[in-house]
Design a protein around this motif. Structure first.
Motif, PDB file in Angstrom:
ATOM      1  N   HIS A 274       0.830  -1.198   0.000  1.00 16.86           N
ATOM      2  CA  HIS A 274       0.000   0.000   0.000  1.00 16.86           C
ATOM      3  C   HIS A 274       0.870   1.256   0.000  1.00 16.86           C
ATOM      4  CE1 HIS A 274      -3.590   2.258   0.495  1.00 16.86           C
ATOM      5  NE2 HIS A 274      -3.156   2.814   1.606  1.00 16.86           N
ATOM      6  N   LEU A 275       1.908   1.187   0.774  1.00 14.72           N
ATOM      7  CA  LEU A 275       2.814   2.326   0.866  1.00 14.72           C
ATOM      8  C   LEU A 275       3.536   2.551  -0.465  1.00 14.72           C
ATOM      9  CD1 LEU A 275       3.504   4.310   3.005  1.00 14.72           C
ATOM     10  CD2 LEU A 275       5.184   2.730   3.933  1.00 14.72           C
ATOM     11  N   ILE A 276       3.953   1.476  -1.096  1.00 17.87           N
ATOM     12  CA  ILE A 276       4.632   1.607  -2.391  1.00 17.87           C
ATOM     13  C   ILE A 276       3.676   2.197  -3.419  1.00 17.87           C
ATOM     14  CG2 ILE A 276       5.598   0.308  -4.326  1.00 17.87           C
ATOM     15  CD1 ILE A 276       6.872  -1.564  -2.325  1.00 17.87           C
ATOM     16  N   ARG A 277       2.427   1.739  -3.358  1.00 14.86           N
ATOM     17  CA  ARG A 277       1.442   2.265  -4.290  1.00 14.86           C
ATOM     18  C   ARG A 277       1.349   3.775  -4.148  1.00 14.86           C
ATOM     19  NH1 ARG A 277      -2.767  -0.400  -6.753  1.00 14.86           N
ATOM     20  NH2 ARG A 277      -2.591  -2.204  -5.390  1.00 14.86           N
ATOM     21  N   HIS A 278       1.373   4.232  -2.917  1.00 18.72           N
ATOM     22  CA  HIS A 278       1.309   5.673  -2.696  1.00 18.72           C
ATOM     23  C   HIS A 278       2.605   6.356  -3.113  1.00 18.72           C
ATOM     24  CE1 HIS A 278      -2.468   6.834  -0.778  1.00 18.72           C
ATOM     25  NE2 HIS A 278      -2.533   5.583  -0.394  1.00 18.72           N
ATOM     26  N   ALA A 279       3.718   5.730  -2.772  1.00 16.92           N
ATOM     27  CA  ALA A 279       5.006   6.350  -3.060  1.00 16.92           C
ATOM     28  C   ALA A 279       5.169   6.556  -4.560  1.00 16.92           C
ATOM     29  CB  ALA A 279       6.132   5.480  -2.518  1.00 16.92           C
ATOM     30  N   VAL A 280       4.719   5.585  -5.330  1.00 21.46           N
ATOM     31  CA  VAL A 280       4.931   5.645  -6.774  1.00 21.46           C
ATOM     32  C   VAL A 280       3.797   6.376  -7.468  1.00 21.46           C
ATOM     33  CG1 VAL A 280       5.267   4.262  -8.842  1.00 21.46           C
ATOM     34  CG2 VAL A 280       6.275   3.526  -6.695  1.00 21.46           C
ATOM     35  N   GLY A 281       2.592   6.207  -6.963  1.00 21.66           N
ATOM     36  CA  GLY A 281       1.440   6.689  -7.723  1.00 21.66           C
ATOM     37  C   GLY A 281       0.811   7.962  -7.208  1.00 21.66           C
ATOM     38  N   ASN A 282       1.329   8.513  -6.112  1.00 20.45           N
ATOM     39  CA  ASN A 282       0.671   9.696  -5.563  1.00 20.45           C
ATOM     40  C   ASN A 282       0.764  10.880  -6.514  1.00 20.45           C
ATOM     41  OD1 ASN A 282      -0.463   8.842  -3.262  1.00 20.45           O
ATOM     42  ND2 ASN A 282       0.850  10.027  -1.885  1.00 20.45           N
ATOM     43  N   ASN A 283      -0.349  11.531  -6.684  1.00 22.40           N
ATOM     44  CA  ASN A 283      -0.315  12.753  -7.471  1.00 22.40           C
ATOM     45  C   ASN A 283      -0.164  13.933  -6.515  1.00 22.40           C
ATOM     46  OD1 ASN A 283      -2.771  13.073  -6.258  1.00 22.40           O
ATOM     47  ND2 ASN A 283      -3.961  12.601  -8.088  1.00 22.40           N
ATOM     48  N   GLU A 284      -0.267  15.107  -7.050  1.00 27.23           N
ATOM     49  CA  GLU A 284      -0.007  16.285  -6.221  1.00 27.23           C
ATOM     50  C   GLU A 284      -1.027  16.432  -5.095  1.00 27.23           C
ATOM     51  OE1 GLU A 284      -1.285  17.763 -10.326  1.00 27.23           O
ATOM     52  OE2 GLU A 284      -0.507  15.960  -9.444  1.00 27.23           O
ATOM     53  N   PHE A 285      -2.164  15.724  -5.219  1.00 27.92           N
ATOM     54  CA  PHE A 285      -3.185  15.846  -4.172  1.00 27.92           C
ATOM     55  C   PHE A 285      -3.047  14.754  -3.105  1.00 27.92           C
ATOM     56  CE2 PHE A 285      -5.087  17.096  -8.260  1.00 27.92           C
ATOM     57  CZ  PHE A 285      -5.088  18.459  -8.038  1.00 27.92           C
ATOM     58  N   GLY A 286      -2.004  13.945  -3.242  1.00 26.74           N
ATOM     59  CA  GLY A 286      -1.809  12.912  -2.231  1.00 26.74           C
ATOM     60  C   GLY A 286      -2.705  11.710  -2.411  1.00 26.74           C
ATOM     61  N   THR A 287      -3.325  11.574  -3.573  1.00 29.54           N
ATOM     62  CA  THR A 287      -4.107  10.366  -3.804  1.00 29.54           C
ATOM     63  C   THR A 287      -3.463   9.575  -4.923  1.00 29.54           C
ATOM     64  OG1 THR A 287      -5.505  11.596  -5.283  1.00 29.54           O
ATOM     65  CG2 THR A 287      -6.319  11.294  -3.060  1.00 29.54           C
ATOM     66  N   VAL A 288      -3.689   8.277  -4.894  1.00 27.10           N
ATOM     67  CA  VAL A 288      -3.077   7.414  -5.882  1.00 27.10           C
ATOM     68  C   VAL A 288      -3.750   7.652  -7.224  1.00 27.10           C
ATOM     69  CG1 VAL A 288      -2.688   5.044  -6.591  1.00 27.10           C
ATOM     70  CG2 VAL A 288      -2.454   5.679  -4.200  1.00 27.10           C
ATOM     71  N   ASP A 289      -2.952   7.956  -8.195  1.00 31.53           N
ATOM     72  CA  ASP A 289      -3.444   8.241  -9.530  1.00 31.53           C
ATOM     73  C   ASP A 289      -3.057   7.060 -10.405  1.00 31.53           C
ATOM     74  OD1 ASP A 289      -3.777   9.053 -12.081  1.00 31.53           O
ATOM     75  OD2 ASP A 289      -2.782  11.000 -11.854  1.00 31.53           O
ATOM     76  N   HIS A 290      -4.056   6.348 -10.865  1.00 33.23           N
ATOM     77  CA  HIS A 290      -3.738   5.125 -11.582  1.00 33.23           C
ATOM     78  C   HIS A 290      -2.901   5.385 -12.828  1.00 33.23           C
ATOM     79  CE1 HIS A 290      -3.950   1.154 -13.222  1.00 33.23           C
ATOM     80  NE2 HIS A 290      -4.307   1.684 -14.367  1.00 33.23           N
ATOM     81  N   GLU A 291      -3.196   6.455 -13.515  1.00 31.31           N
ATOM     82  CA  GLU A 291      -2.477   6.762 -14.739  1.00 31.31           C
ATOM     83  C   GLU A 291      -0.978   6.922 -14.456  1.00 31.31           C
ATOM     84  OE1 GLU A 291      -3.274  10.285 -17.504  1.00 31.31           O
ATOM     85  OE2 GLU A 291      -5.232   9.394 -17.141  1.00 31.31           O
ATOM     86  N   ARG A 292      -0.724   7.655 -13.390  1.00 29.99           N
ATOM     87  CA  ARG A 292       0.657   7.907 -13.013  1.00 29.99           C
ATOM     88  C   ARG A 292       1.339   6.612 -12.586  1.00 29.99           C
ATOM     89  NH1 ARG A 292       3.855  12.159 -10.467  1.00 29.99           N
ATOM     90  NH2 ARG A 292       5.293  11.080  -9.086  1.00 29.99           N
ATOM     91  N   LEU A 293       0.619   5.832 -11.802  1.00 33.16           N
ATOM     92  CA  LEU A 293       1.146   4.565 -11.323  1.00 33.16           C
ATOM     93  C   LEU A 293       1.506   3.673 -12.505  1.00 33.16           C
ATOM     94  CD1 LEU A 293       1.536   3.088  -8.651  1.00 33.16           C
ATOM     95  CD2 LEU A 293      -0.809   2.283  -8.809  1.00 33.16           C
ATOM     96  N   SER A 294       0.587   3.645 -13.434  1.00 35.93           N
ATOM     97  CA  SER A 294       0.778   2.808 -14.612  1.00 35.93           C
ATOM     98  C   SER A 294       2.009   3.236 -15.393  1.00 35.93           C
ATOM     99  CB  SER A 294      -0.483   2.893 -15.467  1.00 35.93           C
ATOM    100  OG  SER A 294      -0.225   2.443 -16.750  1.00 35.93           O
ATOM    101  N   LYS A 295       2.179   4.534 -15.562  1.00 37.93           N
ATOM    102  CA  LYS A 295       3.326   5.038 -16.316  1.00 37.93           C
ATOM    103  C   LYS A 295       4.627   4.726 -15.588  1.00 37.93           C
ATOM    104  CE  LYS A 295       0.897   8.828 -18.095  1.00 37.93           C
ATOM    105  NZ  LYS A 295       0.473  10.001 -17.335  1.00 37.93           N
ATOM    106  N   MET A 296       4.607   4.959 -14.293  1.00 41.94           N
ATOM    107  CA  MET A 296       5.826   4.737 -13.529  1.00 41.94           C
ATOM    108  C   MET A 296       6.258   3.283 -13.589  1.00 41.94           C
ATOM    109  SD  MET A 296       7.032   7.473 -12.164  1.00 41.94           S
ATOM    110  CE  MET A 296       7.820   7.358 -10.572  1.00 41.94           C
ATOM    111  N   LEU A 297       5.292   2.398 -13.583  1.00 43.47           N
ATOM    112  CA  LEU A 297       5.635   0.977 -13.546  1.00 43.47           C
ATOM    113  C   LEU A 297       5.962   0.428 -14.923  1.00 43.47           C
ATOM    114  CD1 LEU A 297       3.066  -0.348 -10.945  1.00 43.47           C
ATOM    115  CD2 LEU A 297       5.471   0.150 -10.625  1.00 43.47           C
ATOM    116  N   SER A 298       5.563   1.142 -15.959  1.00 44.85           N
ATOM    117  CA  SER A 298       5.844   0.604 -17.278  1.00 44.85           C
ATOM    118  C   SER A 298       7.082   1.236 -17.895  1.00 44.85           C
ATOM    119  CB  SER A 298       4.621   0.795 -18.181  1.00 44.85           C
ATOM    120  OG  SER A 298       4.219   2.133 -18.170  1.00 44.85           O
ATOM    121  N   LEU A 299       7.801   2.040 -17.127  1.00 48.23           N
ATOM    122  CA  LEU A 299       9.051   2.601 -17.637  1.00 48.23           C
ATOM    123  C   LEU A 299      10.034   1.479 -17.909  1.00 48.23           C
ATOM    124  CD1 LEU A 299       9.561   5.507 -15.103  1.00 48.23           C
ATOM    125  CD2 LEU A 299       8.989   5.728 -17.512  1.00 48.23           C
ATOM    126  N   PRO A 300      10.753   1.549 -18.990  1.00 42.44           N
ATOM    127  CA  PRO A 300      11.795   0.554 -19.204  1.00 42.44           C
ATOM    128  C   PRO A 300      12.861   0.713 -18.118  1.00 42.44           C
ATOM    129  CG  PRO A 300      11.860   2.250 -20.891  1.00 42.44           C
ATOM    130  CD  PRO A 300      10.651   2.507 -20.079  1.00 42.44           C
TER     131      PRO A 300
END
Lengths: 612, 878
Positions: A555-581
């Motif tokens: 849960h913490l990693i999800r927040h660390a990687v996917g948090n947007n500027e409002f402090g909520t997990v943003d799936h789009e951002r999470l997805s991009k971060m995890l699909s980086l080569p």
């Protein structure tokens, strides 16, 4: 595997140079990528000033010459991250890669060829090869995109995101006896998310069987994972042995002597991915045995102090690592291994929990943080370790007092030890500990692989009065109180993306299942049904991210990687971060390893009242 | 609170005389002014000044009981009554509920004229929407039922829906039901109007008086203890709504009223730009779980969410009903659903989200009637959020019950005695109401079982049967097998198995029935209520002869099937009684009779220390061996001849089975098939079951469940109490004259009524219908409650139905009445009337031809049995 030839084709260089200049942040926006980590950008800028030390773009703790022998290692690890590649549409990869490449080029003005090479040294291999074959059609590609009416974006689906996030998660619940758990630890959740390939972080957790207490630790490796791996396997044995009473040590020694079965010292709690190296176990065991034999001889008759035991164990292990590398091993594989362990480095943050006594021993810049629930139900964070890096003034001071005044200026440069190393304390890293003569002797007598490695041969600048580095930990003792609900041990990958206060809140709310979302009240405001609906849907999304995770660390990693500027997990951002080569991943995040230990407030309360 | 203010103004406008005292109080605003002192004595004390309490007071006064005191802890109509949405809706699936709602609607309509209190009654009509075909079927079923009850109602198309309501989005609808006479009221004002009328008729109303407990002596109510003193009374009525459970448990003699409160939310908005017309119909969207009504030009919309929030589980705490918080996050799914149904409301401004707790009962039906343990203690509560719809009718029935000793309709589905102490656990109630509240909007398909609060009472064989694939249903807390899923066969999920058509277990039950017919089956029927009545002398026989219509003075070892009738000759219970000895009897009644029958016996048996009655339900496990081979299995296990010559039917003997002794074996099966009931002391249950199964193997024995039993008994025209028989049905009306011995030499309860019926004929007749043109695979299945038409005219409703695997037809059982074509007056039903008609059964609006029969197909089955007997004797010769 050999180093790929340096052969950037002229065409490629030409398209690199004709592209207009764009700032990296804008570029990120174009790519719909988050802004790269500040340290990563710094790395780019800084490293390229020094032609000798072109640096991989990650938050490397240590700058590494480009033609390093690490390459084979990385290539070996390719299968692990490649599973991400099929997830990314080919054009996207080439777009990202080409643009990033170009970005560096512009930033660093003069180093295009060198840099391009640095980045694309996999290029002729595997998947990238396909992307590079149509060498001259970048413009076609761009045009094709222009013509496309709706540019398709690729996102990982939520299940894909979850499978990546959960791949390394592990949970342990302290078993109950007679329906009661008398341990002050309820259990722990741990997880790690790689950014390096292979991941350089390690984690360990074990219960001491001959003494009471539980050991948990996170280890952040640099210049490879060898040292972190060795420390994660060995450190707890050293600590456990340091804690053992004299009689038990004697018993163990006698058992070894007479070939009897050994008393088990530790019960490990391991994720299947947390491996132990079989080859070195004999060697490690012998070193450990020597240690306890010395402890037996030294028998002071005093009861073991945990703090002292921790410090001794840390120092002894680092010493053993160093010695093993100096002595070498007749087995060439082992010989290479011990050298790699010694030449790479690792920080360690280890917690020992026994009843209400919590000791945290820290070496380096991983961090331990206690989550405290205040009377009003809110969460606050208490640091249980000090970072050993340039941001810690005391640490800078310590380093400076240990070396002559003449070196004062060269000791810490660009917030790094000798301008190279980010953590100020670490295991391994003999480059910062051994004398120049010793280093040269070992490297020359060492195996060829070692000699091929530019990094090992390279002596840090201004290297006059070694050692510059120590593995001695700082130990903090804390008496647990009922309001201390959990402990977070994490490598700096977490702490550089999240403030500890947020970590305390997110974990606290996750563990209690309560969200301190203020209930909405319409009051006297003018709110329409549509507005209210939008607001509620948003809040729902926020809550639902909690229930996806069964593991606090995940849960913490999800927040660390996917948090947007409002402090909520943003799936789009999470997805991009995890699909980086993998090569880009390091630009945006470091390896993250987290252990969340949950305490049993009832037991702690009972301890306090003297019931236990 | 807006509603409250509004109500207050009108309340005072009405200026009833009982109000003056309270008015003085509120004018001075201090506690110093003396409120009107409580009377020392009254005939009836009603606790609770909500819609139910005032309705009971109103109807008691109407029926002539004027010495009535109504106590309200706060102010009249201040609880759920004030906060509720005020919708009067008659679209109810259960017939008695439908009647109550219909009566309420008519009552409220004329209330303003009667009392002068403005009730805000507006006839808006209601539209129930169907998003799926299944939902439309359930609406059609309700529509059939409404139509024959004289309530106008029609099934309409989505386009017609759009014409009725300007805001509804109809693109996902398949149809709807329109009930034009449904209404809206100001719920608090209705309650005040009822109170006003009651007080005019002499009822005393005291506010700010709370009841602490009810005094009981010798099982009778003697008085009420309040915070303002004691009132002596003969009757107490608990109308305390969500506090009824706690009030029931406050006295020394607890009265268990199983209900539990849940939070319920609805939304109020400001008026629309073009305010809604006053008479725009109320919209109910059960698939979206919401209702939407016009409210002062804006809307009022609430619903029944899937994840209800129960409250007050620990009893009444500091959290007052007025201080409950709005919970928007909880309301979000309902808001989404509302905006989906009426997208144009997006811009509408919110006024308030109201949290109005409602009380729910374990089976979604309200609770009324007299306590089984305390005489004179009546209850009316647990309205399942339909308090306004039911309040009027329920109050009427309860008042009749108190005044006349029985209500004018069969209220068994609502009777408090359908519950026992086993439903009194707070945990059970909390869990069950969390299932019940969403169920209000769920599709109500035949054969629905509750999923929560299960596995409370089980047979000792439960695990054994479960391991063999048993699927369970629950009756009165007892787990009973529906059928056994053969190994390797999977049935549909719970949700998918909901159907109005042929169910997925059809073939499974078919093979169980076949086995009952051709070999032998075991059904665990341990849930049956079992009493033992014995005495030192003749007292047991004497009193039972008085209570039961059949002659019980039979030789020891005989089993008598008899009804336990009320004064009107109606069935209070239908049971089998075995004479164990000269002075002791063993009585078997339906499962849900445990509380009711016990109370009836307690109230009617003389107080005599020499006469003992004991509930031995828990002591015996009952196995029903059905089938022609049962006799072989038993005789092999007991080394005793079991053939009809040695063990005639309706015979009972204690004997040994396997190693176990003291097994009561009775040659009855409750299905009309050959076989035996085994009443086994529970410690032997597993042994006997194992022996029976082992021995039965060579006779093809298998387990069977209640669905098979049901099919068997319905095709044999066996009526079951609680389903077909009720307190308004006499043995004469269901062809059971042979079970009544009018000349048994002594008087018995109901004798006079039966004699009269015998002379004058009956006004309804239990009839069996065989569906003629019904396609089992394709057509909707009958359930119960389907209207019966004779020559195109409505004559009654079905009470139960099943597929007969022998006849390969559906069989419905039901009552036929004879209404005069012109006046509608009820006429005597003769055999000729039954036989000379063309019948149709209406299943969800579709009529199927049916053949009526007054007697079962004896010839068909008799032949079969003879053939079996031949086989049987053949086997014995081998």
């Amino acid at each position: 595997m050999c180093v790929p030839p340096f052969c950037a084709p002229p065409q490629r260089r030409s398209w690199l140079s004709v592209r207009p200049f764009v700032l990296s942040n804008e570029l990120s926006a174009l790519l719909l990528l988050p802004v790269p980590r500040a340290s990563a950008l710094w790395m780019l800028a800084a490293s390229c000033c020094d032609r000798r030390m072109c640096v991989c773009p990650g938050p490397r703790r240590i700058a590494i010459p480009i033609r390093s022998s690490r390459l084979p290692l990385l290539s070996d690890a390719m299968p692990a991250p490649t599973h991400l590649f099929p997830l990314i549409r080919n054009c996207e990869i080439s777009r990202i890669c080409s643009t990033m490449c170009y970005c560096h080029h512009k930033h660093l003005c003069c180093l295009s060829s060198h840099f391009a090479h640095g980045h694309f040294r996999y290029a002729p291999q595997k998947k990238f090869a396909a992307l590079y074959r149509p060498k001259e059609n970048f413009y076609q590609f761009i045009h094709a995109r222009d013509y496309a009416s709706t540019p398709q974006r690729f996102y990982l689906t939520p299940p894909q995101v979850n499978s990546i996030l959960k791949a390394n998660e592990y949970s342990f619940k302290v078993p109950e006896f007679d329906g009661k758990n008398v341990s002050s630890v309820l259990g722990f959740d741990s997880n790690q998310l790689p950014a390096n390939a292979p991941i350089e972080d390690r984690r360990s957790a074990a219960t001491c069987l001959q003494t009471r207490g539980m050991l948990l630790g996170v280890f952040d490796g640099h210049a490879g994972c060898a040292c972190a791996q060795a420390v994660s396997e060995r450190l707890f044995y050293y600590i456990a042995v340091s804690l053992l009473p004299h009689e038990t040590l004697l018993e163990i020694e006698n058992a070894v002597e007479s070939g009897r079965a050994l008393l088990p010292i530790l019960q490990w709690h391991k994720h299947p991915n947390d491996y132990f190296s079989k080859e070195a176990s004999k060697l490690y065991f012998n070193s450990l045995r020597t240690y306890w034999q010395e402890l037996i001889d030294l028998n002071s008759g005093e009861t073991t102090d945990v703090k002292e035991a921790l410090i001794n164990a840390f120092k002894r292990l680092d010493n053993d690592i160093s010695l093993e590398a100096q002595v070498g091993d007749p087995n060439s594989f082992l010989n290479y291994l011990v050298l790699r362990v010694a030449f790479s480095g690792a920080t360690a943050c280890v917690a020992h929990v026994d009843g209400v006594d919590l000791h945290v021993a820290n070496t380096g810049d991983s961090r331990a943080m206690l989550g405290v629930q205040e009377e009003d139900g809110s969460w606050s964070a208490v640091n249980l370790s000090y970072d050993h890096n340039a941001q810690n003034e005391r640490e800078v001071e310590r380093v400076k007092t240990e070396h002559p005044k003449s070196e004062e200026k060269s000791l810490v440069k660009q917030d790094r030890l000798l301008g190279l190393l980010m953590p100020f304390r670490a295991f391994g890293d003999v480059k910062f500990k051994w004398s120049i003569e010793l280093q040269k002797r070992v490297v020359e007598s060492g195996p060829d692989q070692l000699n091929d490695n530019e990094y090992t041969k390279f002596i840090p600048p201004n290297y006059h009065t070694p050692p510059y580095l120590t593995a001695e930990p700082e130990v903090i003792h804390h008496k647990l109180r009922p309001q201390d609900k959990f402990l977070v041990l994490a490598t700096d990958g977490l702490w550089e993306t999240m403030h500890r206060q947020d970590v305390a809140r997110i974990v606290g709310e996750y563990l209690t299942g309560v969200h301190h979302q203020q209930p909405i009240a319409v009051g006297g405001y003018k709110v329409t049904l549509g507005q209210m609906h939008g607001l509620l849907t948003e809040r729902r999304a926020k809550i639902s991210s909690v229930f996806e995770d069964q593991n606090a660390a995940t849960h913490l990693i999800r927040h660390a990687v996917g948090n947007n500027e409002f402090g909520t997990v943003d799936h789009e951002r999470l997805s991009k971060m995890l699909s980086l080569p993998e090569e880009l991943a390091r630009m945006y995040r470091d390896d993250i390893t987290i252990i969340v230990v949950q305490f049993n407030s009832h037991v702690i309360g009972a301890y306090q009242n003297g019931e236990l | 609170m807006f509603l409250r203010l509004l109500a207050d103004v009108r309340w005072r406008g009405a200026d009833p005389k009982w109000r003056s005292a309270a008015r003085c109080r509120s004018a001075s605003g201090t506690a110093e002014t003396q409120p009107v002192p409580l009377p020392a004595e009254a005939r009836v004390v009603i606790c609770g000044g909500g819609i139910t309490g005032t309705s009971v007071a109103y109807h008691l006064a109407k029926l002539g009981w004027k010495d009535v005191v109504l106590l309200e802890q706060g102010r009249l109509a201040a609880g759920t009554t004030r906060f509720c949405a005020g919708i009067v809706s008659t679209a109810r699936p259960v017939s008695i509920e439908l009647k109550m709602a219909d009566y309420s609607n008519k009552l409220y309509q004329q209330l303003e004229q009667e009392t002068g209190v403005q009730t805000g009654y507006v006839k808006t009509g209601s539209v129930s929407l169907a998003q799926t075909q299944d939902r439309l079927i359930s609406l059609k079923r309700i529509a059939s039922s409404l139509n024959v009850s004289g309530i106008p109602c029609e099934i309409i198309s989505p386009k017609q829906v759009a014409q009725l309501h300007p805001l509804i989005n109809i693109h996902d609808l398949v149809g709807a039901m329109y009930v034009p006479e449904d209404a809206l009221v100001l719920s608090a004002n209705v309650s005040l109007a009822l109170a006003t009328a009651a007080s005019r008729n002499g009822v005393q109303i005291h506010e700010r008086t709370s009841v602490s407990h009810v005094s009981v002596q010798k099982g009778r109510v003697t008085g009420v203890e309040t915070d303002r003193g004691h009132i002596k009374c003969q009757y107490f009525v608990n109308c305390a709504g969500q506090w009824a459970y706690e009030l029931g448990h406050s006295g020394e003699e607890p009265v268990n009223i199983p209900l539990h409160a849940c939070e319920h939310f609805y939304l109020l908005t400001h008026p629309l730009k073009d305010p809604l017309a006053n008479n725009v119909p109320t919209v109910v969207d059960p698939d979206g779980r919401i209702y939407i009504r016009n409210w002062q030009g804006g809307i009022l919309s609430g619903g029944f969410e899937k994840n209800p929030k129960p409250l007050f589980t620990e009893g009444r705490n500091q959290l007052e009903i007025h201080n409950l918080q709005e919970d928007w996050d909880h309301f979000e799914p309902l808001l989404s659903s509302l905006l989906r149904r009426m997208p144009n409301l997006e811009a509408l401004q919110i006024m308030q989200l109201v949290n109005c707790p409602e009380s729910f009962t374990p089976d979604m039906r309200c609770i009324m009637g007299e306590s089984p343990t305390v005489r004179g203690y009546f209850v009316l509560a647990g309205m399942n959020s339909a308090g306004i719809s039911y309040g009027g009718g329920a109050g009427k029935y309860l008042a009749e019950w108190m005044v006349n000793g029985y209500p004018s309709e069969n209220v068994w589905p609502l009777d408090l005695k359908r519950f026992g102490t086993l439903q009194s656990s707070r945990t059970f109630l909390r869990h069950r109401v969390m299932e019940v509240m969403p169920l209000i909007c769920d599709l109500k398909v035949p054969r629905w079982d509750f999923q929560t609060g299960r596995q409370l009472r089980t047979s000792p064989l439960y695990d054994r049967l479960d391991a063999q694939g048993a699927r369970w249903m629950e009756k009165h807390g007892f787990e009973r097998v529906k059928y056994f899923v053969p190994p390797g066969k999977d049935l549909l999920d719970l949700d998918q198995s909901k159907t109005f058509y042929k169910p997925d277990w059809f073939d499974i039950v078919g093979s169980e029935v076949k086995c009952c017919k051709e070999a032998v089956c075991v059904i665990d029927m341990s849930s049956f209520t079992k009493f033992e009545i014995s005495s030192t002398g003749d007292q047991a026989l004497q009193s039972l002869q008085y209570l039961f219509s059949n002659d019980l003075d039979v030789p020891v070892g005989h089993v008598v099937h008899t009804g336990m009738l009320n004064e009107n000759g109606g069935y209070e219970n239908d049971c089998s009684i075995a004479r164990l000895s000269k002075r002791s009897f063993f009585m078997i009644s339906p499962t849900d009779q445990q509380v009711h029958c016990w109370a009836w016996l307690k109230n009617h048996l003389p107080e005599d220390s020499n006469l003992t009655i004991e509930d031995v339900t828990w002591k015996y496990t009952a196995l029903n061996l059905i089938g022609p081979r049962a006799v072989d299995v038993l005789s092999e296990l007991s080394y005793a001849p079991m053939t009809p010559e040695h063990f005639p039917s309706f015979f009972c003997k204690e004997m040994s089975v396997g190693y176990a002794n003291g097994i009561r074996v009775m040659s009855i099966t409750h299905t009309g098939e050959p076989g035996f009931m085994l009443y086994i002391p529970i410690e032997y249950a597993l042994h006997v079951y194992n022996e029976v199964m082992n021995m039965g193997q060579k006779y093809g024995i298998r387990n069977a469940g209640y669905y098979a039993l049901r099919s068997l008994r319905i095709e044999k025209f066996f009526a079951f109490w609680g389903q077909d028989l009720d307190a308004f049905t006499t043995p004469m009306e269901c062809g059971r004259e042979f079970q009544v011995k009018l000349e048994k030499g002594m008087e018995f309860v109901g004798q006079e009524a039966l004699l009269e019926q015998k002379q004058n004929g009956v006004y309804k007749r239990f009839t069996m219908f065989i569906l003629e043109d019904h396609d089992t695979d394709m057509d909707l299945w009958p359930w119960w409650g389907e209207p019966i038409f004779r020559n195109g005219r409505y004559v009654g409703k079905t009470t139960s139905s099943a597929y007969s695997y022998t006849l390969e037809r559906h069989v419905c059982l039901g009552f036929v009445q004879h209404f005069d074509e012109k006046t509608g007056e009820e006429l005597v039903v003769t055999t000729d009337f039954i036989n000379q008609g063309e019948y149709e059964i209406d299943i969800a609006g579709q009529r199927f031809q049916a053949k009526a029969k007054l007697y079962p197909f004896s010839s068909l089955f008799a032949q079969r049995r003879r053939k079996d007997e031949v086989e049987l004797s053949g086997y014995q010769r081998e």
